[in-house]
Design a protein around this motif. Structure first.
Motif, PDB file in Angstrom:
ATOM      1  N   LYS A 210       0.860  -1.188   0.000  1.00 27.53           N
ATOM      2  CA  LYS A 210       0.000   0.000   0.000  1.00 27.53           C
ATOM      3  C   LYS A 210       0.892   1.233   0.000  1.00 27.53           C
ATOM      4  O   LYS A 210       1.795   1.354   0.829  1.00 27.53           O
ATOM      5  N   LEU A 245      -5.667   7.609  -1.907  1.00 25.14           N
ATOM      6  CA  LEU A 245      -5.758   8.950  -2.499  1.00 25.14           C
ATOM      7  C   LEU A 245      -6.491   9.913  -1.574  1.00 25.14           C
ATOM      8  O   LEU A 245      -7.205  10.805  -2.053  1.00 25.14           O
ATOM      9  N   GLY A 249     -10.390   8.348  -2.170  1.00 28.37           N
ATOM     10  CA  GLY A 249     -10.523   6.893  -2.052  1.00 28.37           C
ATOM     11  C   GLY A 249      -9.235   6.155  -2.373  1.00 28.37           C
ATOM     12  O   GLY A 249      -8.156   6.576  -1.973  1.00 28.37           O
ATOM     13  N   CYS A 250      -9.362   5.067  -3.119  1.00 25.04           N
ATOM     14  CA  CYS A 250      -8.161   4.267  -3.399  1.00 25.04           C
ATOM     15  C   CYS A 250      -8.250   3.621  -4.776  1.00 25.04           C
ATOM     16  O   CYS A 250      -9.329   3.479  -5.353  1.00 25.04           O
ATOM     17  N   ALA A 263     -14.121   7.325  -2.090  1.00 23.57           N
ATOM     18  CA  ALA A 263     -14.072   7.595  -0.645  1.00 23.57           C
ATOM     19  C   ALA A 263     -15.476   7.920  -0.137  1.00 23.57           C
ATOM     20  O   ALA A 263     -16.386   8.224  -0.916  1.00 23.57           O
ATOM     21  N   GLY A 275      -4.447   6.079   6.839  1.00 21.80           N
ATOM     22  CA  GLY A 275      -3.841   4.989   6.064  1.00 21.80           C
ATOM     23  C   GLY A 275      -3.688   3.722   6.894  1.00 21.80           C
ATOM     24  O   GLY A 275      -3.871   2.603   6.389  1.00 21.80           O
TER      25      GLY A 275
HETATM   26  P1  ADP Z   1      -2.147   7.812   4.290  1.00 19.23           P
HETATM   27  O1  ADP Z   1      -2.611   8.138   5.687  1.00 19.23           O
HETATM   28  O2  ADP Z   1      -1.353   6.557   4.220  1.00 19.23           O
HETATM   29  O3  ADP Z   1      -1.536   8.988   3.562  1.00 19.23           O
HETATM   30  P2  ADP Z   1      -4.648   8.393   2.964  1.00 19.23           P
HETATM   31  O4  ADP Z   1      -4.602   9.757   3.551  1.00 19.23           O
HETATM   32  O5  ADP Z   1      -4.681   8.301   1.468  1.00 19.23           O
HETATM   33  O6  ADP Z   1      -3.472   7.453   3.498  1.00 19.23           O
HETATM   34  O7  ADP Z   1      -5.939   7.695   3.585  1.00 19.23           O
HETATM   35  C1  ADP Z   1      -6.201   6.335   3.502  1.00 19.23           C
HETATM   36  C2  ADP Z   1      -7.663   6.136   3.171  1.00 19.23           C
HETATM   37  O8  ADP Z   1      -8.475   6.786   4.168  1.00 19.23           O
HETATM   38  C3  ADP Z   1      -8.072   6.734   1.837  1.00 19.23           C
HETATM   39  O9  ADP Z   1      -7.853   5.787   0.808  1.00 19.23           O
HETATM   40  C4  ADP Z   1      -9.538   7.042   2.074  1.00 19.23           C
HETATM   41  O10 ADP Z   1     -10.347   5.901   1.883  1.00 19.23           O
HETATM   42  C5  ADP Z   1      -9.588   7.420   3.546  1.00 19.23           C
HETATM   43  N1  ADP Z   1      -9.481   8.882   3.716  1.00 19.23           N
HETATM   44  C6  ADP Z   1      -8.361   9.602   3.972  1.00 19.23           C
HETATM   45  N2  ADP Z   1      -8.606  10.926   4.035  1.00 19.23           N
HETATM   46  C7  ADP Z   1      -9.927  11.055   3.803  1.00 19.23           C
HETATM   47  C8  ADP Z   1     -10.842  12.171   3.752  1.00 19.23           C
HETATM   48  N3  ADP Z   1     -10.410  13.436   3.920  1.00 19.23           N
HETATM   49  N4  ADP Z   1     -12.144  11.914   3.499  1.00 19.23           N
HETATM   50  C9  ADP Z   1     -12.599  10.663   3.330  1.00 19.23           C
HETATM   51  N5  ADP Z   1     -11.799   9.571   3.370  1.00 19.23           N
HETATM   52  C10 ADP Z   1     -10.490   9.742   3.611  1.00 19.23           C
END
Ligand code: ADP
Length: 337
Positions: A210, A245, A249-250, A263, A275
């Motif tokens: 991931k 993302l 979402g992802c 998302a 994450g």
């Molecule tokens: P990391 O913390 O590893 O940078 P992300 O910020 O991309 O990962 O967040 C992981 C997952 O959490 C995303 O794929 C999404 O599903 C959810 N997520 C993160 N930030 C948001 C947000 N602002 N609104 C809705 N869902 C979120």
């Protein structure tokens, strides 16, 4: 003074139970200013928050009702005992933790200044987690893992790097699925080049990887983070590549299909731990049935659930307090319009 170590043996979770997920790496204390938008020098005071991505993931799995453990090293100090206590209180197996009598539990002071710049100050000179040696690993516990999950901070220096490599090898030899979330923390590395090289040095071992959109860009050196760039990270042992993302979402990539899952829209107050919540939820879904990875409709269901967990985590401050239970997540999904 020579470092001596002790291992604690009491714990709540039975690693022999079905679907044991063992995470490996660092657990530390984040100190965050009591007021927002100030520099570390200006901060009038700090609140302590348990952190460390692998530890967060173990708790995320446990909140889902899964069997989880954490392996790593803490200082034999008040903060080290406190962190181990938090894991135990959350039902995480702690038989893989040892304590260093000479080095302290790692601390990270972190702030988001008014100009949007994140400022870090680490107490790792060295910290206990960096001093974990291969001979201190609890191999019996590692061999019980159905999934062995790790990041890259444990790759930065020896002897922890060798301990990480040995733990991975042992877990793999015993049949575990290897799961990797590099979790790039550039300020901890001597240089960006070294970060990239060492993160990639174990790339071809993991079956689940991931990365976030930023990590994808950093690792490939390509600012166009589309499918072709993601697929440039593919390797023959890989079963599932996930790109998260944030509020978009992802995306997912397997040998035979790829796609994206939207998302959930929420009012985010602190994205710390999103994450970790996401990957913990996904691992808890696949640990007893790896075939989900090869079945697109079931994988999409699991990723929708993981997105919900990530979204919920952003609605509360801190990482660990914000990790949802399975019941909370199902309720959230049911009520989501
Ligand atoms: P990391 O913390 O590893 O940078 P992300 O910020 O991309 O990962 O967040 C992981 C997952 O959490 C995303 O794929 C999404 O599903 C959810 N997520 C993160 N930030 C948001 C947000 N602002 N609104 C809705 N869902 C979120």
């Amino acid at each position: 003074m020579a470092a001596t170590t002790t291992t604690i043996t009491t714990n709540g979770t039975n690693p022999d139970s079905k679907g044991f997920v063992l995470t490996f790496g660092e657990m530390l204390i984040d100190f965050v200013p009591t007021v927002s938008g100030v520099s570390l020098a200006e901060a009038p005071g700090f609140l302590k928050a348990p952190g460390g991505a692998p530890a967060n993931v173990a708790i995320a799995v446990a909140r889902m009702g899964g069997a989880a453990g954490f392996a790593g090293k803490l200082g034999a100090d008040e903060f080290g005992w406190m962190l181990a206590g938090i894991l135990k209180a959350n039902g995480v197996n702690v038989e893989g933790i040892c304590f260093d009598e000479a080095a302290r539990t790692a601390l990270a002071f972190v702030t988001l200044r008014a100009d949007g710049e994140r400022e870090f100050m680490f107490y790792r000179n060295p910290s206990a987690d960096m001093l974990l040696r291969p001979d201190e690993l609890n191999l019996d516990l590692i061999r019980k893992a159905k999934i062995f999950h790790y990041g890259s901070i444990s790759l930065i220096v020896e002897p922890c790097r060798s301990a990480h490599l040995k733990a991975m090898e042992e877990a793999k030899a015993a049949g575990a699925l290897l799961s990797y979330d590099p979790n790039l923390r550039l300020p901890l590395w001597p240089s960006p080049e070294e970060a990239r090289t060492k993160i990639m040095s174990i790339w071809d071992k993991a079956e689940v990887i991931k990365v976030s959109d930023n990590e994808l860009e950093f690792l490939t050196g390509n600012s166009d983070i589309g499918d072709a760039t993601a697929m440039s990270l593919w390797h023959p042992n890989l079963k599932l590549l996930l790109v998260t993302l944030g509020d978009h979402g992802c995306r997912y990539y397997t040998k035979t299909f790829k796609g994206s899952v939207e998302a959930f829209k929420v009012k985010a107050v602190d994205t710390t731990g999103a994450g970790d919540s996401f990957i913990g939820a996904l691992l808890s879904k696949i640990v007893d049935d790896h075939s989900i990875i090869e079945d697109e409709p079931r994988l999409r269901e699991a990723l929708k659930f993981a997105n919900a967990c990530g979204a919920i985590t952003t609605t509360k401050k801190g990482a660990i307090p914000a990790l949802p239970t399975e019941a909370e997540t199902l309720e959230f999904m049911k009520n989501y319009a």
